[in-house]
Design a protein around this motif. Structure first.
Motif, short mmCIF file in Angstrom:
data_model
loop_
_atom_site.label_atom_id
_atom_site.label_comp_id
_atom_site.label_asym_id
_atom_site.label_seq_id
_atom_site.Cartn_x
_atom_site.Cartn_y
_atom_site.Cartn_z
N ASN A 98 46.25 6.81 -0.61
CA ASN A 98 45.51 5.64 -1.11
C ASN A 98 44.25 5.41 -0.29
O ASN A 98 43.21 5.02 -0.81
N MET A 146 37.22 0.85 -8.45
CA MET A 146 38.32 0.41 -7.59
C MET A 146 38.30 1.11 -6.22
O MET A 146 39.34 1.57 -5.74
N ARG A 193 39.65 -6.40 -14.23
CA ARG A 193 40.01 -5.19 -15.01
C ARG A 193 40.55 -5.57 -16.39
O ARG A 193 40.22 -4.92 -17.39
N TYR A 207 47.24 -7.80 1.38
CA TYR A 207 48.41 -6.92 1.46
C TYR A 207 49.29 -7.24 2.67
O TYR A 207 50.34 -6.64 2.85
N VAL A 252 48.93 4.18 2.40
CA VAL A 252 49.86 5.31 2.53
C VAL A 252 50.07 6.03 1.19
O VAL A 252 49.67 5.54 0.14
N LYS A 270 44.83 3.33 -11.41
CA LYS A 270 44.02 2.60 -10.42
C LYS A 270 44.40 1.12 -10.36
O LYS A 270 44.18 0.46 -9.35
N PRO A 306 50.77 -0.63 -4.04
CA PRO A 306 49.37 -0.42 -4.40
C PRO A 306 48.90 1.04 -4.50
O PRO A 306 47.72 1.30 -4.65
N VAL A 307 49.85 1.99 -4.42
CA VAL A 307 49.44 3.41 -4.40
C VAL A 307 49.00 3.84 -5.81
O VAL A 307 49.78 3.72 -6.76
N ILE A 308 47.81 4.38 -5.92
CA ILE A 308 47.28 4.67 -7.26
C ILE A 308 47.72 6.03 -7.81
O ILE A 308 47.84 6.20 -9.00
N SER A 309 47.92 7.02 -6.92
CA SER A 309 48.34 8.36 -7.37
C SER A 309 49.79 8.60 -6.99
O SER A 309 50.13 8.48 -5.82
#
Lengths: 496, 383
Positions: free
Chosen positions: A88, A169, A337, A366, A457, B151, B160-163
């Motif tokens: 990320n 983003m 978005r 976060y 992460v 995203k 929140p990890v996009i991939s």
């Protein structure tokens, strides 16, 4: 069911990055430091034509080669780890952070790789001057490499030259020069590279002292110590000066790091600097942090609770308020978005306005607990003192070696030879203590105030990261033992 | 989209592809190492082989690192998606390269803990694992990988990890597709073929070079079979196309074949490259005195790999397709850095010819004398 990031996976990812970085940094400073020492020795050979200097330079090059190989090996993983374990992060700031890494590869690594080959294999194949140039270019390549990786690291401490783009983003670079020549990067580069010269100098002096203890290679040892002590003294003085500058910058851009370094819970004006225990230097912390003996230095609790006046005249927000505004920024981004997807430009504009107002606190959204905002106080406090204390010791040590060398009494001062030998591990300890201060002090942020570790992460299971952690631990430990074994045998064998 | 931005995306895909192509050529180091015990029957012969590749391994290693850095800077979404997702595939590649990097310097030194043979096995392991896994990783550019990019996840505070990888295999699933294995094997035998040609050029030892020429046939045949099978299948299969106006990814029959038709210069590059590999290999097999085959086969390799990577990235093609969610597929437009970054990095890339020039100069200086047993004895830095 709500999906969450596995906390233990985050900690294993942090541990793995710390482990691999610590191992890598066992070898890099010696590469940087030895490059200068052997460069000077080969220059003496080329300018004087004296074969003694060639033999001397070649001996240190042999140790350089052993160290260089494992340095290269352990460095490979660091670059790729940003992708493998911090995916990320790679997206969120890759637009800025990737550039220094790419430039490092193009400009520095190829220079190192090319000329290190000439340095090792070219003695009988290229002219003396070309060989000398190759030796210096190997060191220059390593130093340029350090420049770009430290630019990248400095940007993590003090992010500049970018803007957040809600459409993509991610953060995007808008000012390359601000990133490449940020004042934090310049100071960090000088401080880190020059302190690495200390490691190189201490290593050369320590190994040479061992020969003197064993009554071997006297001429070689004394000559090596003279060159190394000159490099070491210069480096120790510049390191001290840039260290002072670095502390001032930390106070400006990472006040929590400074407060934790000093274990300062309640700050104020006229703050003394704690040496150890109750021993304090009056007003010194205020002077170091603000260049004013009356300057206000916030403590850990002040930073968490806010309410004090910042240098720009505004009032500091509390951590809770920052978290609240961070959550508003994240919610506004989600609204933006949604509005864009539905074609509602008015709603998008409103969301964008809210996002802009709260963007400086985006990363705080976060953060789940304000306690997470405080790095480990004990580790930071002592690491800082070990670094500074040893830094002062090195100035005295190199000065003494140089003075006795000039007086031609160095050979006879036996106790100093033993001290010199034990100074080798001290140099490594100081260098690592410095990185502990820099990196532990930045926690929980991967990028200061912008992206905490839990949002940076990769999505992996803890078992996978735990497994690779132990593979690296075993692999690097075995290779380190092998490296030390080879070094010791090579040193015992002596100059050929 | 701004035409300058489109140009920069293509320019950076070209540079990344060129680095990838150079990396495959430089895998001759790995290919050569995989043959260490097959070609070298005595310690002296193995020493010649190790010292021969040992003077070039840094270039392969550096190209790998620069390839990673350039990909990160220009296409960060690939970096985060592939490296973070196909975790085990990349980690195994990295482990093998870490072990290789120390093995040259450590193997003949006293006090090396593990013994000479172990370090030589590390070289062989890297020689097998490196090319096979890198080949399999490149094959996924044509066959797809199992990931999802969203995203919007960035606005989910809890996750929140996009991939994200869509299965628990984290890259090892690439071996579930036989066509990925096929390209992995093709790259492996190509690396061995190039390793043989490099030894023929770099070493002067009659018996050893005789064995290298014989080994060429053994490696050339499986290479051609695996490579041609992969290419033919790829040209005939459906490919991952992107609509440049909407950004939607669709499956297009004969996509890669169509790309070569639409971009005939790639077909020319590909054919010249294949001819170069065949000529360099063939002449080295049939002429017992010919030593320059590495340059034809090496240049040919660069051209073939370059044309394939350009084919998978240009002409509205998704270069890193997702089989889990087609619309998550990466294209050079949706995964690249900002225009500002690509432009800034383009200025830096102007220095690349200068870098190449000094590499060539230094390489020639080192290779002026071929490696012989006598030369090794004289050299101060022997592995």
């Amino acid at each position: 069911m709500l999906e969450t990031i596995d906390l233990s996976m985050i900690n294993w990812a942090r541990a793995q990055f710390a482990l691999t970085a610590i191992y890598h940094w066992l070898f890099v400073p010696l590469t940087l430091g030895l490059a200068v020492v052997m460069g000077i020795m080969e220059t003496l050979y080329v300018t004087s034509g004296n074969e003694f200097w060639k033999r001397t330079a070649k001996f240190w090059m042999k140790l350089f080669g052993i160290n260089f190989a494992i340095g290269v090996a352990t460095g490979l993983i660091l670059e790729f780890q940003f992708g493998t374990n911090w995916s990320n992060y790679s997206w969120f700031v890759g637009d800025i952070f990737g550039a220094p890494l790419a430039i490092e590869g193009i400009l520095a690594f190829f220079m190192e790789a090319t000329f290190v080959a000439v340095m090792f294999f070219g003695w009988n194949k290229v002219s003396k001057k070309f060989h000398l140039a190759s030796t210096w270019l190997t060191g220059l390549g390593a130093t340029i490499s350090a420049w770009w990786i430290l630019v990248a690291n400095s940007w993590m401490q003090y992010p500049v030259g970018m803007e957040f783009n809600p459409e993509t983003m991610r953060n995007e670079m808008v000012d390359f020069m601000a990133v490449a020549f940020s004042p934090v990067a310049v100071t960090k580069f000088l401080h880190t590279v020059l302190s690495s010269w200390i490691v190189g100098a201490a290593f050369v002096i320590g190994v040479s002292a061992w020969y003197l203890i064993r009554k071997r290679e006297k001429e070689f040892a004394l000559a090596s110590m003279r060159v190394a002590a000159s490099v070491g003294l210069f480096a120790a003085l510049v390191t001290a000066a840039t260290g002072d500058k670095s502390a001032y910058q930390v106070a400006q851009v990472q006040p929590m790091k400074l407060a934790v370094m000093e274990a300062l819970y309640e700050g104020g004006t006229h703050e003394p600097l704690t040496v150890v225990g109750t021993l304090k230097i009056p007003e010194m912390l205020s002077l170091l942090a603000t260049h004013d003996t009356e300057g206000y230095v916030p403590g850990i609790n002040n930073i968490l609770n806010g309410g004090y006046r910042l240098p720009d005249g505004t009032t500091a927000l509390s951590a809770d308020e920052k978290i609240k505004r961070g959550k508003e920024a994240i919610a506004a981004l989600a609204d933006f978005r949604k509005a864009k997807a539905s074609g509602d430009e008015t709603a998008a504009e409103t969301a964008l306005q809210t996002l802009d107002e709260n963007m400086p606190y985006f990363g705080y959204g976060y953060i789940k607990d304000t306690k997470a905002l405080v790095p480990h106080v004990g580790m930071m406090f002592w690491a800082f003192r070990v670094m500074v204390g040893l830094g002062m010791y090195f100035i005295a040590f190199f000065f003494l070696i140089l003075f006795l060398s000039w007086k031609k009494r160095l050979e006879r001062v036996n106790w100093l030879h033993h001290v010199a030998l034990w100074t080798i591990p001290l140099a490594y300890i100081a260098s690592h203590a410095g990185w502990l201060v820099a990196e532990v002090g930045r926690q929980p942020w991967t990028i200061q105030d912008m992206l905490p570790v839990n949002a940076a992460v990769s999505k992996l299971d803890a078992g996978s990261v735990q497994t690779t952690f132990f593979i690296f631990l075993v692999m690097f430990t075995v290779l380190l033992i092998a490296e030390i074994g080879i070094m010791v045998k090579t040193i015992r064998k002596g100059v050929e | 989209m701004d035409t300058t931005y489109i140009f920069l995306q293509h320019y950076w895909w070209f540079l990344v592809s060129l680095l990838g192509a150079l990396l495959v050529f430089l895998l001759f180091v790995q290919g050569g190492n995989s043959l260490l015990f097959r070609l070298g029957t005595t310690d002296e012969e193995r020493s010649l082989l190790v010292n021969s590749t040992g003077r070039k391994w840094e270039f392969t290693f550096t190209t790998l690192v620069t390839f990673g850095g350039a990909f990160f800077a220009s296409f960060p979404l690939f970096y985060s998606t592939s490296f973070g997702g196909a975790y085990w595939l990349w980690m195994i590649i990295l482990f093998s390269f870490v072990l290789q990097a120390v093995s040259y310097e450590f193997q003949s030194k006293l006090g090396n803990l593990l013994g000479k043979r172990t370090y030589q096995y590390f070289l062989v392991a890297n020689g097998v694992v490196g090319p096979v896994l890198l080949g399999a990783a490149v094959a996924t550019f044509f066959n797809g990988s199992n990931f999802i990019v969203s995203k919007s996840n960035l606005t989910d505070e809890m996750m929140p990890v996009i991939s994200q990888w869509a299965n628990g295999w984290h890259g090892l699933d690439a071996f579930g597709n036989p066509w990925n294995i096929l390209l992995g094997l093709a790259v492996f035998f190509l690396a061995r073929l190039l390793g043989n040609l490099y030894f023929i050029n770099n070493i002067r030892e009659e018996k050893l070079i005789f064995r290298c020429r014989r080994q060429l046939v053994t490696d050339a045949v499986p290479f051609l079979v695996f490579f041609l099978a992969f290419v033919v299948r790829t040209l005939l299969k459906d490919g991952f196309a992107v609509n440049p106006d909407t950004g939607l990814i669709v499956m297009e029959p004969f996509k890669y074949f169509n790309n070569l038709v639409d971009m005939p210069y790639l077909l020319v590059l590909f054919l010249i490259g294949v001819a170069g590999v065949l000529f360099g290999t063939g002449k080295s097999i049939f002429s017992k005195t010919y030593t320059r085959g590495i340059w034809f086969a090496g240049t040919g390799t660069v051209l073939v790999v370059l044309s394939l990577l350009l084919c998978v990235g240009y002409n509205n093609t998704a270069y890193y397709p997702s089989t889990a969610d087609l619309q998550s597929s990466l294209t050079i437009a949706n995964s690249c850095s900002s225009q500002f970054t690509l432009k800034t990095m383009a200025y830096v890339s102007i220095l690349v010819p200068f870098v190449l020039a000094y590499i060539v100069y230094a390489w020639r200086a080192i290779d002026r004398k071929p490696i012989t047993p006598e030369e090794l004895k004289q050299d101060g830095h022997k592995y």
